[in-house]
Structures are given as structure tokens and as C-alpha cells.
Design a protein around this motif. Structure first.
Motif, PDB file in Angstrom:
ATOM      1  N   UNK A 138       0.793  -1.259  -0.085  1.00  0.00           N
ATOM      2  CA  UNK A 138       0.151  -0.154   0.139  1.00  0.00           C
ATOM      3  C   UNK A 138       0.879   1.050   0.041  1.00  0.00           C
ATOM      4  N   UNK A 139       1.755   1.114   0.619  1.00  0.00           N
ATOM      5  CA  UNK A 139       2.731   2.523   0.711  1.00  0.00           C
ATOM      6  C   UNK A 139       3.495   2.720  -0.710  1.00  0.00           C
ATOM      7  N   UNK A 140       3.822   1.599  -1.056  1.00  0.00           N
ATOM      8  CA  UNK A 140       4.513   1.859  -2.498  1.00  0.00           C
ATOM      9  C   UNK A 140       3.565   2.240  -3.480  1.00  0.00           C
ATOM     10  N   UNK A 141       2.301   1.696  -3.313  1.00  0.00           N
ATOM     11  CA  UNK A 141       1.010   2.422  -4.274  1.00  0.00           C
ATOM     12  C   UNK A 141       1.148   4.122  -3.982  1.00  0.00           C
ATOM     13  N   UNK A 142       1.449   4.476  -2.945  1.00  0.00           N
ATOM     14  CA  UNK A 142       1.229   5.861  -2.640  1.00  0.00           C
ATOM     15  C   UNK A 142       2.163   6.571  -3.421  1.00  0.00           C
ATOM     16  N   UNK A 143       3.564   6.205  -3.181  1.00  0.00           N
ATOM     17  CA  UNK A 143       4.641   6.959  -3.622  1.00  0.00           C
ATOM     18  C   UNK A 143       4.745   6.715  -4.862  1.00  0.00           C
ATOM     19  N   UNK A 144       3.913   5.952  -5.600  1.00  0.00           N
ATOM     20  CA  UNK A 144       4.151   5.544  -7.208  1.00  0.00           C
ATOM     21  C   UNK A 144       2.995   6.380  -7.865  1.00  0.00           C
ATOM     22  N   UNK A 145       2.240   7.265  -6.953  1.00  0.00           N
ATOM     23  CA  UNK A 145       1.041   8.121  -7.797  1.00  0.00           C
ATOM     24  C   UNK A 145      -0.043   7.274  -7.770  1.00  0.00           C
ATOM     25  N   UNK A 146      -0.446   6.093  -7.005  1.00  0.00           N
ATOM     26  CA  UNK A 146      -1.647   5.528  -7.308  1.00  0.00           C
ATOM     27  C   UNK A 146      -2.985   6.050  -6.698  1.00  0.00           C
ATOM     28  N   UNK A 147      -2.685   6.554  -5.635  1.00  0.00           N
ATOM     29  CA  UNK A 147      -3.899   7.585  -4.716  1.00  0.00           C
ATOM     30  C   UNK A 147      -4.246   6.204  -3.997  1.00  0.00           C
ATOM     31  N   UNK A 148      -5.506   6.828  -3.217  1.00  0.00           N
ATOM     32  CA  UNK A 148      -6.035   6.099  -2.277  1.00  0.00           C
ATOM     33  C   UNK A 148      -6.651   4.813  -2.638  1.00  0.00           C
ATOM     34  N   UNK A 149      -7.357   4.685  -3.594  1.00  0.00           N
ATOM     35  CA  UNK A 149      -8.126   3.585  -4.063  1.00  0.00           C
ATOM     36  C   UNK A 149      -7.010   2.504  -4.348  1.00  0.00           C
ATOM     37  N   UNK A 150      -5.915   2.833  -5.171  1.00  0.00           N
ATOM     38  CA  UNK A 150      -4.884   1.789  -5.365  1.00  0.00           C
ATOM     39  C   UNK A 150      -4.280   1.467  -4.275  1.00  0.00           C
ATOM     40  N   UNK A 195     -12.831  -4.324 -12.946  1.00  0.00           N
ATOM     41  CA  UNK A 195     -14.171  -4.470 -13.303  1.00  0.00           C
ATOM     42  C   UNK A 195     -15.342  -4.061 -12.324  1.00  0.00           C
ATOM     43  N   UNK A 196     -14.803  -3.802 -11.103  1.00  0.00           N
ATOM     44  CA  UNK A 196     -15.865  -3.418 -10.162  1.00  0.00           C
ATOM     45  C   UNK A 196     -16.213  -1.825 -10.165  1.00  0.00           C
ATOM     46  N   UNK A 197     -15.427  -1.320 -11.189  1.00  0.00           N
ATOM     47  CA  UNK A 197     -16.030   0.394 -11.590  1.00  0.00           C
ATOM     48  C   UNK A 197     -14.948   1.036 -10.656  1.00  0.00           C
ATOM     49  N   UNK A 198     -14.153   0.505  -9.986  1.00  0.00           N
ATOM     50  CA  UNK A 198     -13.342   1.476  -8.976  1.00  0.00           C
ATOM     51  C   UNK A 198     -12.427   2.372 -10.071  1.00  0.00           C
ATOM     52  N   UNK A 199     -12.287   3.576  -9.820  1.00  0.00           N
ATOM     53  CA  UNK A 199     -11.172   4.309 -10.583  1.00  0.00           C
ATOM     54  C   UNK A 199      -9.646   3.843 -10.321  1.00  0.00           C
ATOM     55  N   UNK A 200      -9.109   2.819 -10.830  1.00  0.00           N
ATOM     56  CA  UNK A 200      -7.844   2.532 -10.282  1.00  0.00           C
ATOM     57  C   UNK A 200      -7.099   2.199 -11.736  1.00  0.00           C
ATOM     58  N   UNK A 201      -5.807   2.492 -11.621  1.00  0.00           N
ATOM     59  CA  UNK A 201      -5.102   2.031 -12.905  1.00  0.00           C
ATOM     60  C   UNK A 201      -4.792   0.428 -12.438  1.00  0.00           C
ATOM     61  N   UNK A 202      -5.179  -0.449 -13.413  1.00  0.00           N
ATOM     62  CA  UNK A 202      -4.646  -1.847 -13.054  1.00  0.00           C
ATOM     63  C   UNK A 202      -3.163  -1.935 -13.028  1.00  0.00           C
ATOM     64  N   UNK A 203      -2.480  -1.248 -14.162  1.00  0.00           N
ATOM     65  CA  UNK A 203      -0.863  -1.444 -14.105  1.00  0.00           C
ATOM     66  C   UNK A 203      -0.198  -1.023 -12.791  1.00  0.00           C
ATOM     67  N   UNK A 204      -0.839  -0.114 -12.363  1.00  0.00           N
ATOM     68  CA  UNK A 204      -0.173   0.545 -11.022  1.00  0.00           C
ATOM     69  C   UNK A 204      -0.793  -0.525  -9.838  1.00  0.00           C
ATOM     70  N   UNK A 205      -1.804  -1.228  -9.959  1.00  0.00           N
ATOM     71  CA  UNK A 205      -2.073  -1.980  -8.964  1.00  0.00           C
ATOM     72  C   UNK A 205      -1.127  -3.198  -8.772  1.00  0.00           C
ATOM     73  N   UNK A 206      -1.043  -3.835 -10.115  1.00  0.00           N
ATOM     74  CA  UNK A 206       0.122  -4.945 -10.040  1.00  0.00           C
ATOM     75  C   UNK A 206       1.472  -4.305  -9.829  1.00  0.00           C
TER      76      UNK A 206
END
Length: 450
Positions: A138-150, A195-206
Motif C-alpha cells: 500500500x505504501x508503494x502504491x502511494x509514492x508511485x502516484x496511485x492514490x487512495x483507491x490503488x 471490473x468493479x468500477x473503481x477508478x484505479x489504474x490496473x497497471x499501478x495495482x499490479x
């Protein structure tokens, strides 16, 4: 053979055995080959075995001692089969080594303490490690610019990956397949989130979710061994790092296939997608990532806050130096030099080996994402992607070399070497990240004065 000689040989065997058990724990916890050899030789010398021959490879440690030229030498070997990082065990074994070298623990005490250390449960419950693994992603997602949802999705994915890995490791599944499973879980979480409609970047999630799987630590360890002259061990560690990253790549590909079969459209998945945040967010996210990794590796609680603080400053140095027009490896080298310089003094205050501080603090700087991106691009088959993949791999290698060289140089500058320690360091090839600085044996001048 007389009874006296039999008793002496038995004691030599016991000394070699306890030295090998110490070396096994150090090597399996990520210590460099030079540090393992230095610790084993120092322990053996202090307990009464002079000039033993020690050999360390990636999968075993061996020790040989010729007590009588007319007799066959004693040779003991221990295989290193498990490579889970347990910093609580490493810290206690390191303290035992220091106590032996200082003369505070004899052979019987050393054997007893080693048995206690390896049989004692870890300092944290397993669920706490799962939470820490999720927090790291989760912290990696934050400093990579993913936002709260990611960040939330990456946290859940990281926790799930940890549980899956724990289950598969208990089943003794080889590490490659564990990495495949982890990559697949990360991709499926990204597909479900998209697929759930969340505004997330799948690439950043992975990208954020696989940080706990990436092989940057292994690559840095390989280069540390190469710098200190242990080329066989370095080659083996490098092969393990590349194979682990290939496993992640296979898992991500498999996860995409499963998502397609389930009718989940994830779109184009950009390998190693990043979107670096500003300096304050980057520094805070790096601090959280390093602290969470330290907890997941069972580091003592007293060292978690110092690790986070060091990682915060190191990440800031990396970004500042890189932003002034210098290439990324130079920024990483400056940050690594800072980590190496500070880790030695801090480790003495919190009573842990410098390795326990160095590795977690360097985790946000590791080139694992570049390795993954390079391999992924090279498998796409086009000339442009192959060129981009090769460039990413070269960048990863440069960053890893900068990390290893910077940390080792920082430790070399920081350690106050006295005459006896300097002679030992000259014989044993390099500054210590684990183990004693002194052999525990007084010089001839000191013995005469005493």
C-alpha cells in the motif's frame, strides 16, 4: 588413538559444528559470503580451532580443519535449503558471535544458545507479518502516484499474496512456483478492481502489489558478493533473482489469462507502470515501505523507527540528486552511501547488525521494478520493446551496482578500524555487515604487556 586425542578431536568436531550452524543462519538470512566466512572463522579461532578452511556457496557452508598432518582432516558440511529472512534470529546469532569472540560464552554455552535460537518462535504472530506485507504494498502504491483507491487494493493484494506464499511454502513448493502464484494473485486483484468500477489504474495495482515479490534484494546481495570477490555465490544469487522475476512475469501472464476466461476486461497492462509522486509523498511512502518490510522480516521493534527515518532521508537524497541532471544510478549511489554511513552507528545503539538496517532502508531504492519491466518488454517480441527492455535491464544493473557499492563504501568509511581489526579485515575481504570486527584474539604485544 588414545583417549586424550579422541577427546580433543571430539571438541574440534563440536567447534566446527557450532560454527557451521552459525554460518547457516547468517547465509540463509541474506548475509554476504564474506561476512559469513568472517564470523565462522572468528568463532572457530576464539573457541580453539586455528586457521580452519571455510567454504561458502549459495546452497551450503563447509568447514575443514587439519588437527594432525598424519590424520585425515575433519570436514563438516551443512546445506542451506531455506532462505526466509528472519531478522530476529539473525540479530540473536550476531550477538552470540560477538559474545563468543569477546570470551563471554564458551563452547557449551554457544551450542546451547544456538539450539535455543533456532527453536524459539518468532517475535511476531504470523498475521502481523501479513498486515505488514499489505502495508508495504500500500505504501508503494502511494509514492508511485496511485492514490487512495490503488493503495487500498494493493494493501489487500499484498496481504493475500503473503498468505498464499505462506501456504505454498509450507507445502515445500519450489520458489519459482510461489512467485508464479504471487504474480497471478496480484493480476487477479487488479482485474477485479477494474471490473468493479473503481477508478484505479490496473497497471499501478499490479506494480505495487508485486513489490514484495521482486528480486532486487537478491540482485543487490549478488553484487555485494561480486564486489567482495565471491563470484560463484554472486552468480548463483543473480540466477535466483532472475528466475524469481521470471516467475512473477509468468504469474502475471497467467492471471491475465484467467481474468479473460472469467470475462474480466483489464485492458492493456503496462509492465512496471509507475507515476512518481512529489518529494514529500515519496519520502514518507518510502519510510512506510521500509518500516513495513522490517516488520515483515521480523526485525526487532526497537529498530523499525530508525529504519523508517533512514529510508526517508535516503529516498529524498535519491530524488534530489537525480533531479539535478545526474543519472539515476548516481542518485542511488549517494543514497546508499548515506545508508551505509548511518547504519553502522545506529546499529550499535539499537544492538542489531548493520544488515538489519541496510536492507530494509534500501528496499524503496531497489531495482526490482526495472528488472520486471525489462523482462516483460523483452518477451513482447518487437524490436522496439526488446530495445526498451534491454535498457531497463541495464538501468536495473546499474542501480543495483550503485546500491551495493554505496552501502559497502559507507560501511568501510564508518567502521573505526583498530590495528587488530584492520588486519582481520585485510584477510577476510571487506567491511562487515554482520559479525565481529575483531577476532577476539589478543596480539603478541598485548599478551606480553598483560
Amino acid at each position: 588413538m588414545s583417549g586424550g586425542v579422541t577427546s580433543e578431536v571430539r571438541e574440534f568436531n563440536l567447534i566446527l559444528d557450532v560454527s557451521l550452524r552459525i554460518g547457516e543462519v547468517l547465509l540463509s538470512s541474506g548475509a554476504g559470503a564474506a561476512d559469513v566466512i568472517a564470523s565462522m572463522q572468528a568463532v572457530a579461532r576464539r573457541l580453539g580451532v586455528r586457521r580452519p578452511e571455510v567454504d561458502v556457496t549459495f546452497t551450503q557452508v563447509s568447514m575443514s580443519y587439519s588437527y594432525d598432518p598424519a590424520q585425515m582432516p575433519l570436514t563438516l558440511v551443512r546445506r542451506v535449503t531455506h532462505r526466509d529472512i528472519y531478522y530476529d534470529h539473525l540479530t540473536r546469532v550476531n550477538q552470540l558471535v560477538l559474545d563468543i569472540v569477546a570470551g563471554r560464552v564458551d563452547l557449551a554455552g554457544a551450542r546451547s544458545q544456538m539450539s535455543t535460537i533456532v527453536s524459539t518462535p518468532h517475535s511476531l504472530p504470523r498475521w502481523a507479518v501479513t498486515v505488514a506485507s499489505g502495508a508495504m504494498c500500500g505504501s508503494v502504491a502511494v509514492f508511485l502516484g496511485g492514490g487512495a483507491a490503488v493503495a487500498v487494493v494493493a494493501f489487500l493484494a499484498g496481504a493475500a499474496i503473503d498468505r498464499v506464499m505462506w501456504l505454498l511454502q509450507r507445502l515445500r513448493l519450489p520458489g519459482f512456483y510461489v512467485q508464479v502464484a504471487g504474480g497471478a494473485v496480484a493480476t487477479l486483484f487488479a482485474a477485479v478492481a477494474a471490473a468493479s468500477g473503481l477508478k484505479v489504474d490496473p497497471s499501478l495495482v499490479v506494480t505495487a502489489s508485486i513489490m514484495m515479490l521482486l528480486a532486487g534484494i537478491g540482485l543487490m546481495g549478488a553484487l555485494q558478493d561480486a564486489v567482495t570477490g565471491f563470484y560463484v555465490t554472486a552468480t548463483a544469487r543473480m540466477m535466483e533473482a532472475l528466475l524469481a522475476t521470471a516467475g512473477i512475469l509468468a504469474g502475471v501472464s497467467g492471471g491475465l489469462g484467467v481474468a479473460a476466461l472469467l470475462g474480466l476486461d483489464i485492458g492493456y497492462l503496462e509492465p512496471g507502470r509507475t507515476g512518481w509522486e512529489g518529494l514529500p509523498v515519496l519520502a514518507l511512502g518510502s519510510a512506510a515501505c521500509a518500516g513495513a518490510f522490517a516488520v515483515s522480516a521480523y526485525a526487532p521493534w526497537r529498530v523499525v523507527a530508525p529504519i523508517a527515518a533512514i529510508a526517508l532521508v535516503a529516498a529524498g537524497l535519491d530524488r534530489i540528486v537525480s533531479n539535478i541532471g545526474v543519472s539515476r544510478p548516481w542518485g542511488t549511489a549517494v543514497a546508499a552511501l548515506f545508508i551505509g554511513l548511518v547504519a553502522y552507528s545506529v546499529s550499535g545503539r539499537v544492538k542489531v547488525p548493520p544488515l538489519v538496517i541496510v536492507v530494509p532502508a534500501a528496499v524503496p531504492l531497489l531495482p526490482g521494478l526495472a528488472i520486471y519491466r525489462g523482462l516483460a518488454l523483452m518477451t513482447q517480441g518487437t524490436e522496439a520493446s526488446s530495445s526498451a527492455g534491454l535498457l531497463a535491464m541495464m538501468t536495473a544493473a546499474s542501480v543495483a551496482i550503485a546500491l551495493a557499492a554505496g552501502v559497502i563504501l559507507g560501511e568501510w568509511v564508518a567502521q573505526p578500524l583498530k590495528r587488530e581489526a584492520r588486519r582481520l579485515e585485510t584477510r577476510l575481504a571487506g567491511p562487515r555487515l554482520v559479525g565481529p570486527l575483531k577476532s577476539g584474539l589478543r596480539s603478541r604485544r598485548e599478551r606480553t604487556a598483560g
